[in-house]
Design a protein around this motif. Structure first.
Motif, short mmCIF file in Angstrom:
data_model
loop_
_atom_site.label_atom_id
_atom_site.label_comp_id
_atom_site.label_asym_id
_atom_site.label_seq_id
_atom_site.Cartn_x
_atom_site.Cartn_y
_atom_site.Cartn_z
N THR A 2 38.69 14.69 52.73
CA THR A 2 39.73 14.97 51.75
C THR A 2 39.73 13.94 50.63
OG1 THR A 2 41.41 13.64 52.86
CG2 THR A 2 41.16 15.94 53.59
N GLU A 5 41.16 10.65 51.77
CA GLU A 5 40.22 9.83 52.52
C GLU A 5 39.16 9.20 51.62
OE1 GLU A 5 39.99 11.95 56.87
OE2 GLU A 5 39.11 13.03 55.17
N ARG A 270 46.72 16.96 42.67
CA ARG A 270 47.11 18.33 43.06
C ARG A 270 47.94 18.99 41.96
NH1 ARG A 270 49.59 16.98 47.50
NH2 ARG A 270 47.68 16.98 48.74
N THR A 276 42.59 19.31 46.86
CA THR A 276 42.54 18.00 47.52
C THR A 276 42.25 18.10 49.01
OG1 THR A 276 44.95 18.07 47.90
CG2 THR A 276 44.17 17.05 45.86
#
Length: 276
Positions: A2, A5, A270, A276
Motif C-alpha cells: 500500500t 507502507e 486519496r 492507495t
C-alpha cells in the motif's frame, strides 16, 4: 504494498541502527534511511558480527534500509588530499551497503563557491563515475539526489539543484548501479516546482521520492506537513499517475512527526483521487 507502507522515515542519526530497525518494526514502517557518519552508527564501527545481526533483524521485520551520505561532504572536491578523502568516504559507504543488507545509498553532487562551478561540476561528475564503477563491483546502488537552492547572494551553492544541473550528471552515467532520489520539496523551492521537474526528469530512473513541507519559492526548510504550502495530494497524484512504483521518504521533525504524518499524507493522496 500500500501507499502507507511505501512511505518511509528518515531516521538519520537519531537512533542506533539496531534500535531504528526495532522502532520501524513497532510502527509498521517498511523503509528507513540511516546516516553512517557519527556516534554508534559511524561507518567504521560495524564488524562482521554486528552486521550479521543487523541483516537478520532487517529480514525478520521486513524493513528496507537505505543509507544516506552527508551533503556537507563535498563530492565536487578537487583539492589534493581532500579529494582522496572524499573518495575513501564514499567507498566506505558503498562497502557498507552489502555488509549491512542495505538497498541503496543516497549521494550528492557537491557544492561550488560561486567562482568555480564548472570545475566543481566536472570534479563531481568524475568522482560519481568512479564511485559508480566501484559500486558495480559491490552490487551497490547509488541514488543521486537533487539538492536545495541557496539564496542568490550566498557564496556556497549546492549542485544538481535545478533540472538542468541534475541532468548534467544523470545523462552522463548509465549503469545499473546508478539511479535517482527525487526530493520533491527541493523542487517546490524553484520556479519549475514539482510539476516542472516531473516534466523534465526520467521518472523511470527514480527509486525514492523524499518529502517535507516548505514554502513555494522559499528557502530550505523541512517542515511538518501542514506547516508550509506544499500540496501533497497533487504531488502524489502526479507521481503515482506517472507510474512510480518506488518508495517515499519523510524527512522532517521528529520520528513521531514523520510516523504520524504518513496517515495524513495517504489521506491527501486519496482525496486527490490516488488509489492507495
Amino acid at each position: 504494498m500500500t501507499l502507507f507502507e511505501r512511505i518511509g522515515v528518515d531516521v538519520g542519526r537519531r537512533l542506533k541502527l539496531e534500535d531504528a530497525i526495532e522502532w520501524a518494526a513497532a510502527h509498521n514502517v517498511r523503509y528507513i534511511d540511516i546516516q553512517l557518519d557519527t556516534g554508534a552508527n559511524a561507518v567504521n564501527t560495524f564488524d562482521a558480527a554486528r552486521a550479521r545481526g543487523i541483516r537478520a533483524a532487517l529480514e525478520k521485520h521486513q524493513v528496507h534500509l537505505g543509507l544516506h551520505t552527508l551533503s556537507a561532504v563535498n563530492v565536487a572536491e578537487y583539492s589534493p588530499f581532500l579529494s582522496e578523502a572524499v573518495d575513501a568516504y564514499m567507498r566506505a559507504y558503498i562497502d557498507a551497503m552489502p555488509l549491512l543488507g542495505a538497498s541503496s545509498i543516497v549521494v550528492h553532487a557537491g557544492y561550488h563557491f560561486t567562482a568555480d562551478p564548472e570545475m566543481r561540476m566536472q570534479a563531481g561528475l568524475d568522482r560519481l563515475k568512479r564511485m559508480v564503477d566501484y559500486a558495480e563491483t559491490k552490487k551497490a546502488l547509488l541514488l543521486l539526489e537533487n539538492l536545495n537552492k541557496e539564496p542568490a547572494d550566498a557564496e556556497v551553492h549546492y549542485l544538481a539543484h535545478t533540472p538542468e544541473e541534475w541532468r548534467y550528471y544523470y545523462d552522463a552515467i548509465d549503469s545499473p548501479a546508478f539511479a535517482l532520489s527525487f526530493t520533491a520539496n527541493h523542487a517546490h523551492l524553484l520556479p519549475e516546482g514539482v510539476e516542472g521537474f516531473l516534466a523534465q526528469i526520467p521518472l523511470h530512473r527514480v527509486v525514492e521520492v523524499r518529502l517535507a513541507d516548505c514554502w513555494r519559492n522559499g528557502h530550505e526548510q523541512h517542515l511538518i506537513p501542514g506547516e508550509g504550502d506544499f500540496d501533497f495530494g497533487d504531488m502524489f497524484r502526479r507521481i503515482e499517475g506517472a507510474g512510480f512504483k518506488g518508495h517515499y521518504m519523510n524527512a522532517f521533525g521528529t520520528l513521531d512527526d514523520m510516523d504520524k504524518a504518513r496517515s495524513r499524507q495517504v489521506d491527501a493522496a486519496r482525496a486527490a483521487g490516488v488509489a492507495t
